[in-house]
Design a protein around this motif. Sequence first.
Motif, PDB file in Angstrom:
ATOM      1  N   SER A 181     120.050  33.793  94.607  1.00 32.72           N
ATOM      2  CA  SER A 181     119.019  33.719  95.641  1.00 32.72           C
ATOM      3  C   SER A 181     118.272  32.404  95.460  1.00 32.72           C
ATOM      4  CB  SER A 181     118.058  34.905  95.548  1.00 32.72           C
ATOM      5  OG  SER A 181     117.373  34.904  94.301  1.00 32.72           O
ATOM      6  N   ALA A 182     117.727  31.887  96.553  1.00 31.64           N
ATOM      7  CA  ALA A 182     117.057  30.587  96.481  1.00 31.64           C
ATOM      8  C   ALA A 182     116.042  30.481  97.610  1.00 31.64           C
ATOM      9  CB  ALA A 182     118.067  29.457  96.587  1.00 31.64           C
ATOM     10  N   THR A 183     115.004  29.683  97.366  1.00 29.93           N
ATOM     11  CA  THR A 183     114.054  29.324  98.411  1.00 29.93           C
ATOM     12  C   THR A 183     114.428  27.944  98.911  1.00 29.93           C
ATOM     13  OG1 THR A 183     112.273  30.617  97.387  1.00 29.93           O
ATOM     14  CG2 THR A 183     111.637  28.932  98.984  1.00 29.93           C
ATOM     15  N   CYS A 184     114.772  27.841 100.179  1.00 27.33           N
ATOM     16  CA  CYS A 184     115.189  26.569 100.779  1.00 27.33           C
ATOM     17  C   CYS A 184     113.955  25.863 101.343  1.00 27.33           C
ATOM     18  CB  CYS A 184     116.185  26.818 101.905  1.00 27.33           C
ATOM     19  SG  CYS A 184     117.610  27.806 101.409  1.00 27.33           S
ATOM     20  N   LEU A 185     113.701  24.642 100.907  1.00 29.31           N
ATOM     21  CA  LEU A 185     112.517  23.892 101.313  1.00 29.31           C
ATOM     22  C   LEU A 185     112.908  22.528 101.864  1.00 29.31           C
ATOM     23  CD1 LEU A 185     110.270  24.539  98.165  1.00 29.31           C
ATOM     24  CD2 LEU A 185     110.167  25.741 100.349  1.00 29.31           C
ATOM     25  N   LEU A 186     112.374  22.187 103.033  1.00 31.15           N
ATOM     26  CA  LEU A 186     112.585  20.875 103.647  1.00 31.15           C
ATOM     27  C   LEU A 186     111.261  20.488 104.293  1.00 31.15           C
ATOM     28  CD1 LEU A 186     114.848  18.764 104.367  1.00 31.15           C
ATOM     29  CD2 LEU A 186     115.099  19.980 106.538  1.00 31.15           C
ATOM     30  N   ILE A 196     107.373   7.254 106.484  1.00 34.92           N
ATOM     31  CA  ILE A 196     107.800   8.623 106.787  1.00 34.92           C
ATOM     32  C   ILE A 196     108.883   9.010 105.790  1.00 34.92           C
ATOM     33  CG2 ILE A 196     109.427   7.786 108.554  1.00 34.92           C
ATOM     34  CD1 ILE A 196     108.928  10.470 110.024  1.00 34.92           C
ATOM     35  N   THR A 197     108.706  10.176 105.165  1.00 32.26           N
ATOM     36  CA  THR A 197     109.618  10.614 104.116  1.00 32.26           C
ATOM     37  C   THR A 197     109.977  12.070 104.338  1.00 32.26           C
ATOM     38  OG1 THR A 197     108.469   9.153 102.560  1.00 32.26           O
ATOM     39  CG2 THR A 197     109.991  10.757 101.631  1.00 32.26           C
ATOM     40  N   THR A 198     111.258  12.377 104.282  1.00 34.12           N
ATOM     41  CA  THR A 198     111.723  13.768 104.338  1.00 34.12           C
ATOM     42  C   THR A 198     112.281  14.130 102.973  1.00 34.12           C
ATOM     43  OG1 THR A 198     112.163  13.836 106.704  1.00 34.12           O
ATOM     44  CG2 THR A 198     113.415  15.345 105.336  1.00 34.12           C
ATOM     45  N   TYR A 199     111.809  15.261 102.453  1.00 41.39           N
ATOM     46  CA  TYR A 199     112.191  15.727 101.114  1.00 41.39           C
ATOM     47  C   TYR A 199     112.981  17.021 101.215  1.00 41.39           C
ATOM     48  CZ  TYR A 199     108.170  12.845  99.603  1.00 41.39           C
ATOM     49  OH  TYR A 199     107.266  11.832  99.398  1.00 41.39           O
ATOM     50  N   TYR A 200     113.801  17.260 100.206  1.00 39.68           N
ATOM     51  CA  TYR A 200     114.439  18.558 100.026  1.00 39.68           C
ATOM     52  C   TYR A 200     114.310  18.968  98.555  1.00 39.68           C
ATOM     53  CZ  TYR A 200     118.037  21.620  98.338  1.00 39.68           C
ATOM     54  OH  TYR A 200     118.687  22.628  97.663  1.00 39.68           O
TER      55      TYR A 200
END
Length: 201
Positions: A181-186, A196-200
């Motif tokens: 199981s995992a928590t997906c974060l973006l 502007i920065t997009t993280y994962y």
Amino acid sequence: MKKILKIITSLALGFSLFVGFSPATSNATAGQSTPTVDLSTNTHVDFNISSVDPTEPFIQIRQYKDTEGNPYTIGMRYTPSDNITPLSGGSSDSVKVYPGTWTASYDGMAINMSYDFDVEKSGTHWKISNPRNHQYSGWFTTFSDAKLSISRATSTASFPAEINASAEAKIFDNMWIQIKSATCLLWTKITDGGLITTYYN
């Protein structure tokens, strides 16, 4: 026939063991090695939004590999509106509207995630609005508690504007027995300076 089915099942199981998120091409140049990054590390793609022409499409994507060698990418895409009209009032330096769609995305071997939002600038600040189209999918994966929200609509001198997406994922083997199981974060941030920065993670 049984041998072919066994191969397909093995490949699907291999895909299901990897958790990640979405873009489409890589900005790595020929001969440049792809960074290997532990999945617990925040990986990202960034650029200065002020350099983007609001009348032209734009894409910036960065490719990574996890510690097991599986590739994944993080990207930002801008799609201009079909009907762009000149802005009235203010100078281009103080008021800049991007009348199109920004898309943040993560693309892994097992899980994909993306969302859309709008951006505009007034004075020295950047504003994020209209979060929408939160999409997620995965091999042998079910999702729950998906969220997309703006945690800070307008940047300040001290804090960036920020939009966040998340979803809880349960990953199964080919017999639908849960193995992870995992928590997906973006999430995406825009500073007053236009970074502007997009993280994962």
